[in-house]
Write a protein that holds these residues in place. Structure first.
Motif, PDB file in Angstrom:
ATOM      1  N   SER A  44       0.846  -1.191   0.000  1.00  0.00           N
ATOM      2  CA  SER A  44       0.000   0.000   0.000  1.00  0.00           C
ATOM      3  C   SER A  44       0.881   1.239   0.000  1.00  0.00           C
ATOM      4  O   SER A  44       2.073   1.175   0.276  1.00  0.00           O
ATOM      5  N   GLY A  45       0.287   2.371  -0.324  1.00  0.00           N
ATOM      6  CA  GLY A  45       1.028   3.621  -0.397  1.00  0.00           C
ATOM      7  C   GLY A  45       1.508   3.873  -1.807  1.00  0.00           C
ATOM      8  O   GLY A  45       1.617   2.962  -2.624  1.00  0.00           O
ATOM      9  N   GLY A  46       1.759   5.129  -2.127  1.00  0.00           N
ATOM     10  CA  GLY A  46       2.296   5.481  -3.438  1.00  0.00           C
ATOM     11  C   GLY A  46       1.244   6.005  -4.393  1.00  0.00           C
ATOM     12  O   GLY A  46       0.063   6.064  -4.096  1.00  0.00           O
ATOM     13  N   MET A  47       1.728   6.395  -5.574  1.00  0.00           N
ATOM     14  CA  MET A  47       0.896   6.993  -6.614  1.00  0.00           C
ATOM     15  C   MET A  47       0.564   5.964  -7.661  1.00  0.00           C
ATOM     16  O   MET A  47       1.479   5.326  -8.188  1.00  0.00           O
ATOM     17  N   PRO A  48      -0.697   5.791  -7.988  1.00  0.00           N
ATOM     18  CA  PRO A  48      -1.917   6.331  -7.396  1.00  0.00           C
ATOM     19  C   PRO A  48      -2.413   5.441  -6.258  1.00  0.00           C
ATOM     20  O   PRO A  48      -1.961   4.305  -6.116  1.00  0.00           O
ATOM     21  N   SER A  49      -3.338   5.944  -5.484  1.00  0.00           N
ATOM     22  CA  SER A  49      -3.900   5.169  -4.382  1.00  0.00           C
ATOM     23  C   SER A  49      -4.821   4.076  -4.916  1.00  0.00           C
ATOM     24  O   SER A  49      -5.853   4.358  -5.522  1.00  0.00           O
ATOM     25  N   ALA A  50      -4.429   2.826  -4.690  1.00  0.00           N
ATOM     26  CA  ALA A  50      -5.268   1.703  -5.113  1.00  0.00           C
ATOM     27  C   ALA A  50      -6.521   1.606  -4.244  1.00  0.00           C
ATOM     28  O   ALA A  50      -7.574   1.167  -4.710  1.00  0.00           O
ATOM     29  N   HIS A  51      -6.392   2.020  -2.980  1.00  0.00           N
ATOM     30  CA  HIS A  51      -7.580   2.044  -2.117  1.00  0.00           C
ATOM     31  C   HIS A  51      -8.639   2.978  -2.712  1.00  0.00           C
ATOM     32  O   HIS A  51      -9.809   2.620  -2.822  1.00  0.00           O
ATOM     33  N   SER A  52      -8.207   4.163  -3.097  1.00  0.00           N
ATOM     34  CA  SER A  52      -9.137   5.140  -3.660  1.00  0.00           C
ATOM     35  C   SER A  52      -9.695   4.660  -4.993  1.00  0.00           C
ATOM     36  O   SER A  52     -10.885   4.828  -5.269  1.00  0.00           O
ATOM     37  N   ALA A  53      -8.851   4.081  -5.818  1.00  0.00           N
ATOM     38  CA  ALA A  53      -9.310   3.563  -7.110  1.00  0.00           C
ATOM     39  C   ALA A  53     -10.371   2.486  -6.912  1.00  0.00           C
ATOM     40  O   ALA A  53     -11.395   2.470  -7.612  1.00  0.00           O
ATOM     41  N   THR A  54     -10.158   1.627  -5.944  1.00  0.00           N
ATOM     42  CA  THR A  54     -11.096   0.521  -5.707  1.00  0.00           C
ATOM     43  C   THR A  54     -12.440   1.033  -5.210  1.00  0.00           C
ATOM     44  O   THR A  54     -13.492   0.642  -5.731  1.00  0.00           O
ATOM     45  N   VAL A  55     -12.432   1.899  -4.204  1.00  0.00           N
ATOM     46  CA  VAL A  55     -13.718   2.337  -3.640  1.00  0.00           C
ATOM     47  C   VAL A  55     -14.462   3.299  -4.560  1.00  0.00           C
ATOM     48  O   VAL A  55     -15.698   3.297  -4.570  1.00  0.00           O
ATOM     49  N   THR A  56     -13.740   4.107  -5.339  1.00  0.00           N
ATOM     50  CA  THR A  56     -14.467   4.968  -6.280  1.00  0.00           C
ATOM     51  C   THR A  56     -15.013   4.155  -7.455  1.00  0.00           C
ATOM     52  O   THR A  56     -16.086   4.475  -7.969  1.00  0.00           O
TER      53      THR A  56
END
Length: 152
Positions: A44-56
């Protein structure tokens, strides 16, 4: 009501958004640091956020497949906001604290025989720009999936 087919589509879209974000991290590190760092595919961490990509992508695909006026969409938007806030806020602070603690431990270790099994992981959270880019990536993946695969 979500049908099994729609549920599977949403899971696939989210998984694709996550994988694309993680692959992009590897390529960004390759360009920036001239090294192939496969560990960024799972970290986790870094560009781009995979967490953000997944939930959006979750919220966007639910909105497109089920409707913007549904409880499922409302829940997914609230979840996305919480996850993105956490990624840029709490987890970013944890990474900064880890870096400071590692520096303190290195100084103590230099002056004494103090040993630590391993250093704390510093690369945990995201900057706000990493979260925004990840979020936009998730939205784009969902829309492109619908346009080219599902033909909405």
């Amino acid at each position: 009501m979500l049908t099994d087919k729609i549920g599977y589509d949403i899971i696939i879209i989210c998984a694709c958004s996550w994988a694309i974000a993680q692959i992009l991290k590897v390529f960004i590190i390759l360009i920036q640091e001239k090294r192939l760092a496969w560990e960024f595919f799972i970290n986790s961490g870094g560009m781009p956020s995979a967490h953000s990509a997944t939930v959006t992508s979750l919220a966007t695909s639910i909105g497109l497949l089920v409707g913007l006026d549904t409880i499922a969409f409302a829940i997914s938007v609230v979840l996305a906001v919480i996850v993105m806030y956490d990624a840029a806020g709490v987890r970013q602070s944890v990474g900064q604290h880890s870096a400071l603690l590692n520096r303190i431990v290195r100084e103590i270790r230099f002056k004494s025989k103090f040993e630590l099994e391993r250093e704390l992981r510093e690369f945990i959270g995201h900057t706000p720009s990493q979260v925004v880019v990840g979020g936009l990536l998730g939205i784009c993946v969902s829309i492109l999936w619908m346009l080219f695969i599902k033909s909405i």
